[in-house]
Design a protein around this motif. Sequence first.
Motif, PDB file in Angstrom:
ATOM      1  N   GLU A  99      50.822  94.278   4.160  1.00 27.38           N
ATOM      2  CA  GLU A  99      49.958  93.243   3.588  1.00 27.38           C
ATOM      3  C   GLU A  99      49.518  92.250   4.663  1.00 27.38           C
ATOM      4  O   GLU A  99      48.347  91.881   4.760  1.00 27.38           O
ATOM      5  CB  GLU A  99      50.681  92.499   2.466  1.00 27.38           C
ATOM      6  CG  GLU A  99      49.836  91.395   1.849  1.00 27.38           C
ATOM      7  CD  GLU A  99      50.543  90.646   0.732  1.00 27.38           C
ATOM      8  OE1 GLU A  99      50.045  89.579   0.332  1.00 27.38           O
ATOM      9  OE2 GLU A  99      51.596  91.129   0.250  1.00 27.38           O
ATOM     10  N   GLY A 100      50.476  91.841   5.508  1.00 28.49           N
ATOM     11  CA  GLY A 100      50.119  90.944   6.601  1.00 28.49           C
ATOM     12  C   GLY A 100      49.143  91.590   7.570  1.00 28.49           C
ATOM     13  O   GLY A 100      48.189  90.952   8.034  1.00 28.49           O
ATOM     14  N   ALA A 101      49.357  92.871   7.869  1.00 27.43           N
ATOM     15  CA  ALA A 101      48.452  93.583   8.770  1.00 27.43           C
ATOM     16  C   ALA A 101      47.061  93.692   8.181  1.00 27.43           C
ATOM     17  O   ALA A 101      46.051  93.539   8.878  1.00 27.43           O
ATOM     18  CB  ALA A 101      49.015  94.976   9.064  1.00 27.43           C
ATOM     19  N   PHE A 102      46.991  93.961   6.875  1.00 28.44           N
ATOM     20  CA  PHE A 102      45.697  94.070   6.202  1.00 28.44           C
ATOM     21  C   PHE A 102      44.909  92.776   6.353  1.00 28.44           C
ATOM     22  O   PHE A 102      43.717  92.790   6.711  1.00 28.44           O
ATOM     23  CB  PHE A 102      45.915  94.392   4.721  1.00 28.44           C
ATOM     24  CG  PHE A 102      44.650  94.457   3.907  1.00 28.44           C
ATOM     25  CD1 PHE A 102      43.836  95.574   3.947  1.00 28.44           C
ATOM     26  CD2 PHE A 102      44.281  93.396   3.089  1.00 28.44           C
ATOM     27  CE1 PHE A 102      42.667  95.639   3.193  1.00 28.44           C
ATOM     28  CE2 PHE A 102      43.124  93.454   2.332  1.00 28.44           C
ATOM     29  CZ  PHE A 102      42.312  94.579   2.385  1.00 28.44           C
ATOM     30  N   ARG A 103      45.550  91.655   6.095  1.00 31.03           N
ATOM     31  CA  ARG A 103      44.864  90.367   6.215  1.00 31.03           C
ATOM     32  C   ARG A 103      44.374  90.138   7.637  1.00 31.03           C
ATOM     33  O   ARG A 103      43.221  89.741   7.866  1.00 31.03           O
ATOM     34  CB  ARG A 103      45.798  89.232   5.804  1.00 31.03           C
ATOM     35  CG  ARG A 103      46.161  89.210   4.320  1.00 31.03           C
ATOM     36  CD  ARG A 103      47.102  88.055   4.008  1.00 31.03           C
ATOM     37  NE  ARG A 103      47.539  88.051   2.624  1.00 31.03           N
ATOM     38  CZ  ARG A 103      46.856  87.497   1.630  1.00 31.03           C
ATOM     39  NH1 ARG A 103      45.707  86.894   1.879  1.00 31.03           N
ATOM     40  NH2 ARG A 103      47.325  87.532   0.390  1.00 31.03           N
ATOM     41  N   MET A 104      45.240  90.387   8.615  1.00 26.48           N
ATOM     42  CA  MET A 104      44.869  90.139  10.005  1.00 26.48           C
ATOM     43  C   MET A 104      43.735  91.043  10.473  1.00 26.48           C
ATOM     44  O   MET A 104      42.815  90.598  11.161  1.00 26.48           O
ATOM     45  CB  MET A 104      46.097  90.334  10.897  1.00 26.48           C
ATOM     46  CG  MET A 104      47.185  89.287  10.701  1.00 26.48           C
ATOM     47  SD  MET A 104      48.635  89.586  11.752  1.00 26.48           S
ATOM     48  CE  MET A 104      47.937  89.251  13.372  1.00 26.48           C
ATOM     49  N   ILE A 105      43.788  92.322  10.077  1.00 29.55           N
ATOM     50  CA  ILE A 105      42.778  93.276  10.542  1.00 29.55           C
ATOM     51  C   ILE A 105      41.421  92.992   9.909  1.00 29.55           C
ATOM     52  O   ILE A 105      40.384  92.981  10.592  1.00 29.55           O
ATOM     53  CB  ILE A 105      43.236  94.713  10.261  1.00 29.55           C
ATOM     54  CG1 ILE A 105      44.436  95.067  11.147  1.00 29.55           C
ATOM     55  CG2 ILE A 105      42.099  95.711  10.483  1.00 29.55           C
ATOM     56  CD1 ILE A 105      45.136  96.365  10.779  1.00 29.55           C
ATOM     57  N   VAL A 106      41.392  92.770   8.591  1.00 32.50           N
ATOM     58  CA  VAL A 106      40.116  92.496   7.908  1.00 32.50           C
ATOM     59  C   VAL A 106      39.469  91.235   8.479  1.00 32.50           C
ATOM     60  O   VAL A 106      38.263  91.197   8.755  1.00 32.50           O
ATOM     61  CB  VAL A 106      40.340  92.359   6.391  1.00 32.50           C
ATOM     62  CG1 VAL A 106      39.105  91.786   5.703  1.00 32.50           C
ATOM     63  CG2 VAL A 106      40.695  93.711   5.777  1.00 32.50           C
ATOM     64  N   GLU A 107      40.265  90.195   8.669  1.00 30.37           N
ATOM     65  CA  GLU A 107      39.712  88.943   9.179  1.00 30.37           C
ATOM     66  C   GLU A 107      39.306  89.074  10.645  1.00 30.37           C
ATOM     67  O   GLU A 107      38.284  88.520  11.064  1.00 30.37           O
ATOM     68  CB  GLU A 107      40.732  87.823   8.977  1.00 30.37           C
ATOM     69  CG  GLU A 107      40.931  87.496   7.496  1.00 30.37           C
ATOM     70  CD  GLU A 107      42.135  86.600   7.229  1.00 30.37           C
ATOM     71  OE1 GLU A 107      42.820  86.219   8.217  1.00 30.37           O
ATOM     72  OE2 GLU A 107      42.375  86.284   6.047  1.00 30.37           O
ATOM     73  N   ALA A 108      40.082  89.819  11.437  1.00 32.30           N
ATOM     74  CA  ALA A 108      39.729  90.016  12.847  1.00 32.30           C
ATOM     75  C   ALA A 108      38.437  90.812  12.971  1.00 32.30           C
ATOM     76  O   ALA A 108      37.602  90.534  13.842  1.00 32.30           O
ATOM     77  CB  ALA A 108      40.865  90.728  13.582  1.00 32.30           C
ATOM     78  N   PHE A 109      38.247  91.805  12.095  1.00 30.27           N
ATOM     79  CA  PHE A 109      37.003  92.581  12.124  1.00 30.27           C
ATOM     80  C   PHE A 109      35.805  91.692  11.822  1.00 30.27           C
ATOM     81  O   PHE A 109      34.762  91.779  12.481  1.00 30.27           O
ATOM     82  CB  PHE A 109      37.083  93.726  11.123  1.00 30.27           C
ATOM     83  CG  PHE A 109      35.806  94.514  11.011  1.00 30.27           C
ATOM     84  CD1 PHE A 109      35.398  95.348  12.030  1.00 30.27           C
ATOM     85  CD2 PHE A 109      35.010  94.419   9.874  1.00 30.27           C
ATOM     86  CE1 PHE A 109      34.210  96.076  11.930  1.00 30.27           C
ATOM     87  CE2 PHE A 109      33.840  95.133   9.763  1.00 30.27           C
ATOM     88  CZ  PHE A 109      33.430  95.965  10.799  1.00 30.27           C
ATOM     89  N   ALA A 110      35.946  90.816  10.843  1.00 26.37           N
ATOM     90  CA  ALA A 110      34.841  89.916  10.493  1.00 26.37           C
ATOM     91  C   ALA A 110      34.512  88.968  11.647  1.00 26.37           C
ATOM     92  O   ALA A 110      33.341  88.690  11.921  1.00 26.37           O
ATOM     93  CB  ALA A 110      35.187  89.128   9.236  1.00 26.37           C
ATOM     94  N   ARG A 111      35.534  88.496  12.346  1.00 24.77           N
ATOM     95  CA  ARG A 111      35.323  87.571  13.465  1.00 24.77           C
ATOM     96  C   ARG A 111      34.870  88.281  14.735  1.00 24.77           C
ATOM     97  O   ARG A 111      34.390  87.631  15.667  1.00 24.77           O
ATOM     98  CB  ARG A 111      36.624  86.824  13.802  1.00 24.77           C
ATOM     99  CG  ARG A 111      37.125  85.871  12.754  1.00 24.77           C
ATOM    100  CD  ARG A 111      38.208  84.960  13.343  1.00 24.77           C
ATOM    101  NE  ARG A 111      39.251  85.699  14.024  1.00 24.77           N
ATOM    102  CZ  ARG A 111      40.352  86.136  13.441  1.00 24.77           C
ATOM    103  NH1 ARG A 111      40.535  85.931  12.145  1.00 24.77           N
ATOM    104  NH2 ARG A 111      41.267  86.791  14.129  1.00 24.77           N
TER     105      ARG A 111
END
Length: 221
Positions: A99-111
Amino acid sequence: MSGGFPVDLILFAMVAAFLVLRLRSVLGRRQGYERPPQERQAAAPPSHGPVEAEPQPGPAPEHARPVVPDSRTPTGQVLERMRQADPAFDPRGFLAGAEGAFRMIVEAFARGDRQTLRDLLAEETYVGFEQAITAREAAGERQRTEIRAIHEMRIESADLRGTVADITVRIVSDQVNVTSGAGGEIVAGAEAVTELNDIWTFQRDLSSGDPAWKLVGTRSA
């Protein structure tokens, strides 16, 4: 970045290292589940175009609901083999880290945060994400992503080939995704909250000294 002695670069590197190490400490609790490699689809950046859903009333849950297969199912039996190979493995602990990885990856992709993605993705997966970011930048577009809630983290399948463990997880989340053009106009997405069903596969060699699981495949359900 700064001119002269790069103090700010060092500080940013320390912060990034702390985030990655913290994520690894959770995902590094060895655990596993996944679909066989021949069934795995090629990794691609997260797609954000599923079905729109009405925002759920009330506050979002602090953590997603973890769903682990019964030990009597084929997937549950693979998980037990992983537990035998690595006594530190815990499926629920893995889901918390995923779950933590999902949040970090999705947000990093957007940025467009390539370094965070490189730390969390397998090499082939990273290439697909990086190409999508490059195309977005070339078009002068910007993406804004807000994860409003993650409702469920469900282990869908698992595979253990020798010491290589794969875990496939269904992630149900509420998100807002908007892509803006160079002039600020919306070219994709909307401000409405959308419920997304993502299928992500993580992989780790249980015999490795590196406790981190890497994202090796993504698709939308």
